[in-house]
Enzyme design. Structure first.
Site, PDB file in Angstrom:
ATOM      1  N   SER A 124       0.826  -1.230  -0.001  1.00  0.00           N
ATOM      2  CA  SER A 124       0.214   0.099   0.169  1.00  0.00           C
ATOM      3  C   SER A 124       0.852   1.264  -0.131  1.00  0.00           C
ATOM      4  O   SER A 124       1.918   1.128   0.471  1.00  0.00           O
ATOM      5  CB  SER A 124      -0.656   0.104   1.138  1.00  0.00           C
ATOM      6  OG  SER A 124      -1.305   1.186   1.613  1.00  0.00           O
ATOM      7  N   TYR A 148      -1.502  -1.383  10.805  1.00  0.00           N
ATOM      8  CA  TYR A 148      -1.887  -1.824   9.487  1.00  0.00           C
ATOM      9  C   TYR A 148      -0.560  -1.348   8.375  1.00  0.00           C
ATOM     10  O   TYR A 148       0.074  -2.177   7.878  1.00  0.00           O
ATOM     11  CB  TYR A 148      -3.222  -1.120   8.744  1.00  0.00           C
ATOM     12  CG  TYR A 148      -3.285  -1.343   7.345  1.00  0.00           C
ATOM     13  CD1 TYR A 148      -3.406  -2.508   6.790  1.00  0.00           C
ATOM     14  CD2 TYR A 148      -3.199  -0.174   6.411  1.00  0.00           C
ATOM     15  CE1 TYR A 148      -3.593  -2.859   5.719  1.00  0.00           C
ATOM     16  CE2 TYR A 148      -3.263  -0.488   5.012  1.00  0.00           C
ATOM     17  CZ  TYR A 148      -3.618  -1.553   4.863  1.00  0.00           C
ATOM     18  OH  TYR A 148      -3.556  -1.784   3.266  1.00  0.00           O
ATOM     19  N   LYS A 152       2.477  -3.844   6.490  1.00  0.00           N
ATOM     20  CA  LYS A 152       2.727  -3.940   5.124  1.00  0.00           C
ATOM     21  C   LYS A 152       4.371  -3.525   4.916  1.00  0.00           C
ATOM     22  O   LYS A 152       4.873  -4.366   4.192  1.00  0.00           O
ATOM     23  CB  LYS A 152       1.912  -3.069   4.558  1.00  0.00           C
ATOM     24  CG  LYS A 152       0.502  -3.137   4.167  1.00  0.00           C
ATOM     25  CD  LYS A 152       0.133  -4.121   3.357  1.00  0.00           C
ATOM     26  CE  LYS A 152      -1.080  -4.474   3.225  1.00  0.00           C
ATOM     27  NZ  LYS A 152      -1.536  -5.892   2.639  1.00  0.00           N
TER      28      LYS A 152
END
Ligand code: NAD
Ligand code: UFG
Length: 332
Positions: A124, A148, A152
């Site tokens: 992302s 989050y 990643k």
């Protein structure tokens, strides 16, 4: 060629399955349906006229992964499965680290056991942290601002280490910007549970009178009209980027990182106004305080993906707004 798609009934995964099937790939899906529905499998089959093999289960389950690899000769894996809500990750970090990291580690271990070392991973734009310079290029410094984003970033590092230890792996890390839109058939699209966190699903619910108005988080940013600017990309263009990534590692060996965006930023107000215009529907909104953690602007430098993958987003912001709404109308 057979592709295992983890999280294949999810939003981006389902669109990618359609693009793969349309181009003659065979598709095997594993999904635990924690954020998607089983019907998506038949929708994919309806759109493409092709069959899909579906395994209901968890990517953390190594025995199930072994069964899938035994029963299917998998050539490539596209790994979408994971949790993706920033706010939820702040409230429940362990749940995010456990699912996102463990699923990736277990998947790579089983891929190694079966000597299938071709992987495309969903990362992302969040890994760029707070942008210091725009547009964002793949070699810019990386940082995470929430759990989050940490998952990643950690997975990107795990994959880089894995490749350094054994360069018979072929890996593409794709950093998505803001995917919106839906398949032109109106059969598959984005369906978040509860009140949406992201802009487009929220706009759609307001247009549909399921929510009274959109809260626009700040109009005092240093942007074209004061509202936040993002690089929205149609999910079908994004899906095609995955097919191109598979083609890339089928011919060139190594580890590659690409931004997938359009390279153009649109403000919240521009997106709202475009949505109203193309769908001929009003979207009520009010301006509220900035959302903590938001940045003013974020958009991609897309040159690397264009040159090395031949990737160029084709769909316009009008298409994105039209298709997002069409899916909701079709599935009311
Ligand atoms: P999604 O939630 O629609 O799809 C993810 C799918 O994975 C769901 O179907 C869910 O049921 C499944 N899943 C989750 N954990 C699983 C597990 N342990 N085992 C099996 N299945 C599991 O999300 P999406 O928008 O399609 O995103 C796909 C990937 O792209 C995610 O990794 C996400 O972090 C990443 N991504 C998404 C965006 C975005 O804005 N949508 C942006 C950047 C990156
Ligand atoms: N916004 C509103 N009102 C809303 C929701 C959003 O005004 O109800 C604004 C935000 O302030 C921002 C823009 O709309 O300016 C886009 O917000 P989103 O929540 O849709 O998307 P973000 O860019 O904040 O984040 C998304 C994903 C992240 C991912 C990031 C980069 O949610 O997981 O894109 O890929 F990391």
């Amino acid at each position: 060629m057979k592709v295992l798609v983890t999280g294949g009934t999810g939003y981006i995964g389902s669109h990618t399955c359609c693009e793969l099937l349309d181009r003659g790939y065979e598709v095997v899906i594993i999904d635990n349906l924690s954020n998607s529905k089983k019907e998506v499998v038949s929708k994919i089959e309806q759109i493409t006229g092709k069959k899909v093999k579906f395994y209901l289960g968890d990517v953390r389950d190594k025995e199930l992964l072994r069964k899938i690899f035994k029963e299917n000769e998998i050539n490539f894996v596209i790994h979408f499965a994971g949790y993706k809500a920033v706010g939820e990750s702040v409230l429940n970090p362990l749940m995010y680290y456990e699912n996102n990291l463990l699923s990736t580690i277990n998947l790579c271990e089983v891929m190694k056991e079966f000597d299938c070392k071709n992987l495309v991973f969903s990362s992302s734009a969040t890994v760029y942290g707070i942008p210091k310079k725009l547009p964002l290029k793949e070699d810019f410094s990386l940082a995470a601002t929430n759990p989050y984003g940490q998952t990643k970033l950690m997975i990107e590092n795990i994959l880089k280490d894995l490749y350094a230890s054994d360069n018979s792996w072929n890996i593409v890390i794709l950093r998505y910007f803001n995917p919106i839109g839906a398949h032109a058939s109106g059969l598959i699209g984005e369906e978040p549970n509860g009140i949406p966190n992201n802009l487009m699903p929220y706009i759609v619910k307001v247009a549909n009178k399921e929510l009274p108005f959109l809260n626009i988080f700040g109009n005092d940013y240093d942007t074209v009209d004061g509202t936040g600017v993002r690089d929205y990309i149609h999910v079908v263009d994004l899906a095609i980027g995955h097919v191109l990534s598979i083609e890339k590692i089928n011919k060139d060996k190594g580890i590659f990182i690409y931004n997938l965006g359009t390279g153009h930023g649109y403000s919240v107000l521009e997106l709202v106004n475009t949505f109203s215009k193309v769908n001929n529907i009003e979207v009520n909104y009010r301006i509220v305080d900035r959302r903590p953690g938001d940045v003013a602007e974020c958009y991609a430098d897309t040159k690397k993906a264009t040159i090395e993958l031949g990737f160029k987003a084709q769909k316009t912001i009008d298409d994105m707004c039209r298709d997002s709404y069409k899916y909701v109308i079709n599935n009311k």
